[in-house]
Design a protein around this motif. Structure first.
Motif, mmCIF file in Angstrom:
data_model
loop_
_atom_site.group_PDB
_atom_site.id
_atom_site.type_symbol
_atom_site.label_atom_id
_atom_site.label_comp_id
_atom_site.label_asym_id
_atom_site.label_seq_id
_atom_site.Cartn_x
_atom_site.Cartn_y
_atom_site.Cartn_z
ATOM 1 N N CYS A 1 0.728 -1.127 0.051
ATOM 2 C CA CYS A 1 -0.106 -0.023 -0.071
ATOM 3 C C CYS A 1 0.939 1.366 0.230
ATOM 4 O O CYS A 1 0.441 2.264 -0.689
ATOM 5 N N ASN A 2 1.885 1.293 0.871
ATOM 6 C CA ASN A 2 2.767 2.554 0.955
ATOM 7 C C ASN A 2 3.596 2.739 -0.600
ATOM 8 O O ASN A 2 4.090 3.731 -0.504
ATOM 9 N N ASP A 3 3.762 1.810 -1.303
ATOM 10 C CA ASP A 3 4.279 1.865 -2.517
ATOM 11 C C ASP A 3 3.749 3.086 -3.386
ATOM 12 O O ASP A 3 4.522 3.704 -4.197
ATOM 13 N N CYS A 4 2.412 3.106 -3.232
ATOM 14 C CA CYS A 4 1.868 4.345 -4.222
ATOM 15 C C CYS A 4 1.097 5.116 -3.114
ATOM 16 O O CYS A 4 1.113 6.460 -3.732
ATOM 17 N N HIS A 5 0.531 4.834 -2.003
ATOM 18 C CA HIS A 5 -0.491 5.796 -1.243
ATOM 19 C C HIS A 5 0.569 6.584 -0.384
ATOM 20 O O HIS A 5 -0.195 7.487 0.441
ATOM 21 N N THR A 6 2.007 6.402 -0.187
ATOM 22 C CA THR A 6 2.722 7.127 0.366
ATOM 23 C C THR A 6 3.798 7.741 -0.430
ATOM 24 O O THR A 6 4.488 7.255 -1.016
ATOM 25 N N ALA A 7 3.904 9.452 -0.366
ATOM 26 C CA ALA A 7 4.930 9.940 -1.102
ATOM 27 C C ALA A 7 6.137 9.226 -0.982
ATOM 28 O O ALA A 7 6.661 8.875 -0.056
ATOM 29 N N MET A 8 7.089 9.307 -2.004
ATOM 30 C CA MET A 8 8.343 8.826 -2.167
ATOM 31 C C MET A 8 9.391 9.951 -1.930
ATOM 32 O O MET A 8 9.191 10.964 -2.503
ATOM 33 N N THR A 9 10.507 9.464 -1.226
ATOM 34 C CA THR A 9 11.594 10.390 -1.032
ATOM 35 C C THR A 9 12.876 9.598 -1.647
ATOM 36 O O THR A 9 12.658 8.458 -2.050
ATOM 37 N N THR B 1 15.059 7.990 -0.406
ATOM 38 C CA THR B 1 15.493 7.059 0.005
ATOM 39 C C THR B 1 14.348 6.081 0.601
ATOM 40 O O THR B 1 14.154 5.111 1.321
ATOM 41 N N GLY B 2 13.164 6.310 0.131
ATOM 42 C CA GLY B 2 11.918 5.462 0.164
ATOM 43 C C GLY B 2 10.724 6.155 0.701
ATOM 44 O O GLY B 2 10.804 7.367 0.450
ATOM 45 N N PRO B 3 9.687 5.334 0.993
ATOM 46 C CA PRO B 3 8.398 5.966 1.384
ATOM 47 C C PRO B 3 8.691 7.055 2.544
ATOM 48 O O PRO B 3 9.539 6.905 3.402
ATOM 49 N N ASP B 4 7.665 8.191 2.536
ATOM 50 C CA ASP B 4 7.867 9.238 3.586
ATOM 51 C C ASP B 4 6.831 8.833 4.857
ATOM 52 O O ASP B 4 5.659 9.060 4.621
ATOM 53 N N MET B 5 7.306 7.973 5.462
ATOM 54 C CA MET B 5 6.444 7.584 6.649
ATOM 55 C C MET B 5 5.702 8.326 7.532
ATOM 56 O O MET B 5 5.010 7.956 8.325
ATOM 57 N N ALA B 6 6.642 9.535 7.560
ATOM 58 C CA ALA B 6 5.757 10.535 8.435
ATOM 59 C C ALA B 6 4.517 11.035 7.997
ATOM 60 O O ALA B 6 3.691 11.693 8.655
ATOM 61 N N HIS B 7 4.118 10.610 6.480
ATOM 62 C CA HIS B 7 2.831 10.999 6.087
ATOM 63 C C HIS B 7 2.475 9.689 5.176
ATOM 64 O O HIS B 7 2.090 9.573 4.186
#
Length: 157
Positions: free
Chosen positions: A61-69, A71-77
């Protein structure tokens, strides 16, 4: 000849060590059996949101629905949506931006989101566009994912 006999004897001794042997001590009589073991209380049921967090992490889910930085998904968002970092190579219907699903998609109820994850349609009836896959989760997993996603803060407007 003596060396060969000695080697054979040692081999037999070694093999006998690998076979099970009976205990020399007789079994304890039934009257001397150990005291009954107390049964621990059953553990509390698993927190569905924790299971949902795990399922979200392994289903991508995070691969698309979380903005990427870089270094990977921006888990703060986490799950707050963003532009997809990839696109199809051929012309096709495509959603270039993943919507925020944190706190549940805007206007969806928990029951609607659970039904969607279980293979049902979106509340609007409009089909999802690729790259969103069609899910057919079992009811318990869909409820767990819904509980986790509903617990996340919505994206700031």
């Amino acid at each position: 000849m003596i060396k060969s006999g000695l080697a054979s004897a040692l081999a037999l001794v070694g093999l006998s060590a690998c076979t099970p042997t009976e205990s020399a001590a007789p079994a304890a009589p039934a009257a001397e059996a150990a005291a009954p073991v107390e049964v621990a209380e059953a553990p509390a049921p698993e927190d569905p949101a924790l299971r949902g967090q795990y399922l979200v992490s392994i289903t991508g889910c995070n691969d698309c629905h979380t903005a990427m930085t870089p270094t990977g998904p921006d888990m703060a968002h986490a799950l707050q949506g963003g532009p997809l970092p990839f696109a199809p190579l051929a012309e096709m219907p495509w959603a270039p931006v993943a919507p925020s699903i944190a706190g549940l998609p805007e206007g969806w109820t928990e029951a609607e989101f659970t039904a969607f994850l279980s293979g049902g349609p979106r509340p609007s009836g409009v089909p999802v566009l690729p790259p969103m896959p069609h899910y057919a989760m079992n009811d318990a997993d869909a409820k767990a994912v819904t509980a986790y996603i509903a617990s996340l803060p919505r994206a700031a407007e």
